[in-house]
Design an enzyme around this catalytic site. Structure first.
Site: not given
Length: 642
Positions: A369, A391, A517, A389, A471, A387, A340
Site C-alpha cells: 500500500r 474471507h 473479511h 487474511d 465490523k 496479512q 479479497c
RNA sequence: GCCGGGUUAGCUCAGUGGUAGAGCAGCCGCCUUGUAAGCGGCAGGUCGCGGGUUCGACCCCCGCACCCGGCUCCA
C-alpha cells in the site's frame, strides 16, 4: 436544592451554594483536593453556584482522570496566555486536554523553536506562581466576536457553536485570568493557576486547523500536567520506558529486522532471527486456521487493473495503491493492496451450492500500500506487509455462528501471544453505505451477539462502519497499558455485489452469500511490532529466537558446552554456545542484553557432574542443575500454545 | 502530502570555515576466568546525495532523499 452524593445520601443546600461550599461541608481535605464538581454528569467550576435543580453530585479531585482533564485544560489556557504575551503576533485556535496531557494550536508567523518552548514554559511558571483566578464570564455570541475579533479561529468557533449546546441559548462562556487574557471556553477550570502543580511542555508540531489539510497549518505545542511533581516524573519515566520498548530500536538491536535505506521507506527485511520468529508465528497462524476450518489459498501479487476496477479499489482506494505497470500490448497491472478480490475469484471458480458454505478461504497474503510519506512508522505502518487474511462466504442463516467462531478464533489467537485484556468496537452503518438495510441490521445484530457470546467489553461506534459493511475491531492492552487495534472482523455487502457472487439454495434459487473479511493478527509486521513493544523484546520462550545460551567458564569447557547444546537441540530447544574468551560476566551480560530467556553456565564442576548453572530470565541461577532437568523445564516453557 | 527537527565509523553520539574524534561493537594478542562490561593493540568515515558561495565547506546557502515528532482525543 437537593444533592445526591455518590453514596446515595441526599443533602439539602440553599440556592447559590457553590461546589466548593459543598465539598467543604463534606471535609476540608476533600475541598482542598477538589478541582471541580459534577452535577448529573455536567462539570461545574468550584466557585460557580450549582444549578437550582440540584441532582447527582460528585467532587472531582485532581488525582482522578476527570480532575486531570480539568487541570490540563487549565494548563492549556496558561500556555495560551504565555504564548500571547511572548508572541504579540500570535493568535490562538484550540487547546483541549488529551490523554496524558494537552495541546494548544496557534497561528504565528514563525514556528516555535526549542528555545521558545523554554521561554514559554518559564512564563507559564510565572503565571502559575501569580496564582491568577480563572473567572468565568458569560456573554452573547456578538460580544464574544468582538472580544475575540483579532483571533479568527476563535471567531469561527463562536460562529459554529450550536446554540442548543449552551443552556439559555445564545450565550458563550469565557474564562478570564487577567485583564488582558481571556479564553473562550466551556470549562470548567481549576479555581486559579496556582492549582497547577506540575506542568511541562513537551514538543511542537504542525497541525491543520480542524485537522483538514485544506485549512491553514497551525503550530501546535504539546504539554502535560499532573496533580503532583511525582506523577509528572512518573509519566516522564513512562515515556522513557516506552522509548526503550520502541520496536524500531529493538528490532535492529536484537537483529530481527531492519529498514535498509536502499530498499525504500516502509519496506523491511527480516534477518535470520526475526525470520525464525516470523516462521513460528506463521506456522501458528496456519495451525490455527486449519483448526478453525479454513482452507488455504494463494493469490498473486499483481493483477489486471480491471480486477481492481471491478472490486471498486480503483474508485475508493486508488490513492493507497502503487501506480499501474505498463506492459507491452497488455492491459495495465496493479500490485495488490488487498487479498479479497483474489479470494472472490477463487469462490467464483466454480458454481457454489449452499452445501459448500460456509467456505472459508485464508491466505498469508503480502500486500503493498502506498502510504503517504509522512505516515510510515516502522513495522506499525509499513508499505509492504503480510496479512493473515481470510474471507468467509456464508448463508444468512450461518452468519451468526460464523461470527461467534471468528471472535472465538481471534481471542484465542491473541491469548496465545500473551495478550489478556481486550476491548472491541462494533462499528455500525454510516451515512453513506451500500447494501440493503435489513442485511446491515442482521449483520450488526449477529456481530453484537458474537461479542456478547465472547464476553469481552465493547462499545458501539455508531455510524463508524465502512461503507461496505459493519465490523468489529478488537483492541488489546499491552504491558504498559497502551491500546492497540489488532484483529478485525468485517462484513462486506459490496464485493459480493460487485462480483456477482452467489450460491444455489436448497430451493434451487440463486442467493447472495454474506462475505466476512477477517484478520486475526492483521498485518504480521504490525503484529510483530506490537509484540516486540509488549514484551520489550523479551519474548516468551516459544517465540524467542535463541532459547538457551550455553556459556563456558573457561576454554577447557568448550567441548562440554557443545555437548550440552547438542542435548538441548536434540530436544528441540534452540540453543547457542558462547565459547568466547571473554570473562564470564561479560558473556552473561551479552546473553541478558540479547534477552535470551535462559542461560546455562558450564564449568569444571558441571563437566564432572553432567550439570550446568541454570538461570531463567529474571530469576536467580541454580548451580549444578542436571541437564535432563533443564531440558524438561525448557521444553515445558517453550511449548507452543495449542 | 504539509509543518518542525534531524542525517558524522556497524551502533550511540562529540566536533570546528583550514583536510574528523570518543565509547560500545568488530578483528588480533594477553588473561583461563563461576553469573550484568578484564587489559592492550589494530582496523574502520565520499561527515545522507547533488549543486552553489569561498583560496578552502562536515560546517554557510539552495535543491533532493531518508529518518524522527505531529497533522480534531472536536471551545
Amino acid at each position: 436544592m437537593q444533592l445526591t452524593y455518590p453514596d446515595g445520601s441526599i443533602h439539602e443546600f440553599p440556592q447559590g451554594t457553590t461546589g466548593l461550599d459543598v465539598a467543604a461541608s463534606i471535609g476540608s481535605r476533600l475541598a482542598k483536593a477538589a478541582v471541580a464538581v459534577s452535577v448529573d454528569g455536567a462539570e461545574w467550576d468550584l466557585g460557580r453556584p450549582l444549578p437550582e435543580g440540584g441532582g447527582e453530585f460528585a467532587v472531582i479531585t485532581a488525582a482522578s482522570e476527570e480532575g486531570r482533564h480539568v487541570m490540563r485544560h487549565s494548563a492549556a489556557h496558561v500556555l495560551a496566555q504565555a504564548v500571547l504575551e511572548l508572541f504579540p503576533e500570535a493568535t490562538f485556535a484550540i487547546g483541549p486536554p488529551i490523554t496524558d496531557g494537552f495541546y494548544y494550536d496557534f497561528w504565528n508567523p514563525e514556528p516555535f523553536t526549542e528555545e521558545d518552548l523554554e521561554r514559554i514554559e518559564a512564563k507559564m511558571h510565572d503565571i502559575i506562581a501569580a496564582d491568577q483566578p480563572f473567572v468565568r464570564e458569560e456573554m452573547s455570541a456578538e460580544d464574544a466576536l468582538e472580544i475575540f475579533a483579532r483571533h479568527r479561529f476563535k471567531c469561527e468557533i463562536i460562529e459554529s457553536v450550536d446554540a442548543s449546546e449552551v443552556e439559555g441559548g445564545d450565550v458563550v462562556s469565557a474564562y478570564r485570568n487577567t485583564e488582558v487574557f481571556t479564553d473562550l471556553c466551556r470549562g470548567p477550570h481549576v479555581p486559579s493557576t496556582g492549582r497547577l502543580e506540575a506542568v511541562k511542555l513537551l514538543r511542537t508540531s504542525g497541525a491543520y486547523w480542524r485537522g483538514d489539510e485544506n485549512n491553514p497549518q497551525l503550530h501546535r505545542i504539546y504539554g502535560t500536567a499532573w496533580e503532583s511533581k511525582k506523577e509528572l516524573d512518573a509519566y516522564l519515566h513512562r515515556l522513557e520506558e516506552a522509548e526503550k520498548r520502541d520496536h524500531r530500536r529493538l528490532g535492529p538491536e536484537l537483529d530481527l529486522f531492519s529498514f535498509p535505506r536502499d530498499l525504500g521507506p516502509g519496506l523491511a527485511v527480516w534477518h535470520p532471527k526475526g525470520g525464525l520468529m516470523r516462521k513460528l508465528i506463521e506456522d501458528h497462524s496456519r495451525r490455527m486456521h486449519e483448526r478453525y476450518g479454513f482452507d488455504f489459498v494463494v493469490s498473486p501479487h499483481v493483477a489486471k487493473a480491471e480486477l481492481w476496477r471491478t472490486s471498486g479499489h480503483l474508485d475508493f482506494y486508488a490513492e493507497n495503491m502503487y501506480p499501474g505497470m505498463e506492459l507491452d500490448s497488455e492491459e495495465e497491472y496493479r500490485v495488490k493492496p488487498m487479498n479479497c478480490p483474489g479470494h472472490v475469484l477463487i469462490y467464483k471458480s466454480s458454481g457454489r451450492s449452499y452445501r459448500d458454505l460456509p467456505l472459508r478461504l485464508s491466505e498469508l497474503g503480502a500486500v503493498y500500500r502506498y502510504e503517504r510519506s509522512g505516515v510510515v512508522h516502522g513495522l506499525l505502518r509499513a508499505r509492504g506487509f503480510t496479512q493473515d487474511d481470510s474471507h468467509t462466504f456464508a448463508t444468512p442463516e450461518q452468519l451468526a455462528d460464523e461470527l461467534v467462531m471468528h471472535i472465538d478464533f481471534v481471542l484465542q489467537w491473541l491469548r496465545d501471544f500473551g495478550f489478556e485484556e481486550f476491548e472491541a468496537d462494533l462499528s455500525t452503518r454510516p451515512e453513506k453505505y451500500v447494501g440493503e438495510v435489513p442485511r446491515w441490521e442482521q449483520a450488526e445484530a449477529d456481530l453484537a451477539a458474537a461479542l456478547d457470546h465472547a464476553g469481552i467489553p465493547y462499545k458501539i461506534a455508531e455510524g463508524e462502519g465502512a461503507f461496505y459493511g459493519p465490523k468489529i475491531d478488537v483492541h488489546i492492552k499491552d504491558a504498559i497499558g497502551r491500546r492497540w487495534q489488532m484483529s478485525t472482523i468485517q462484513v462486506d455487502f459490496n464485493l459480493p455485489e460487485r462480483f456477482g457472487v452467489e450460491y444455489t439454495t436448497s430451493e434451487n434459487t440463486k442467493a447472495r452469500p454474506f462475505m466476512v473479511h477477517s484478520a486475526k493478527a492483521g498485518s504480521l509486521e504490525r503484529f510483530f511490532g506490537v509484540l516486540t513493544e509488549h514484551y520489550a523484546g523479551a519474548f516468551p520462550m516459544w517465540l524467542a529466537p535463541v532459547q538457551a545460551a550455553v556459556i563456558t567458564v573457561a576454554d577447557r569447557h568448550e567441548d562440554y558446552a557443545y555437548e550440552v547444546a547438542g542435548q538441548l537441540k536434540a530436544a528441540g530447544i534452540r540453543a547457542e554456545v558462547d565459547a568466547g574468551s571473554g570473562k564470564l560476566g561479560e558473556k552473561i551480560r551479552k546473553a541478558i542484553m540479547s534477552k535470551t530467556p535462559s542461560i546455562l553456565v558450564v564449568g569444571d564442576n558441571d563437566v564432572e557432574a553432567g550439570t550446568a548453572g541454570f538461570r531463567l530470565r529474571g530469576e536467580d541461577e541454580k548451580r549444578g542443575t542436571p541437564i535432563g532437568d533443564i531440558v524438561e523445564t525448557l521444553t515445558e516453557l517453550g511449548t507452543i500454545p495449542s
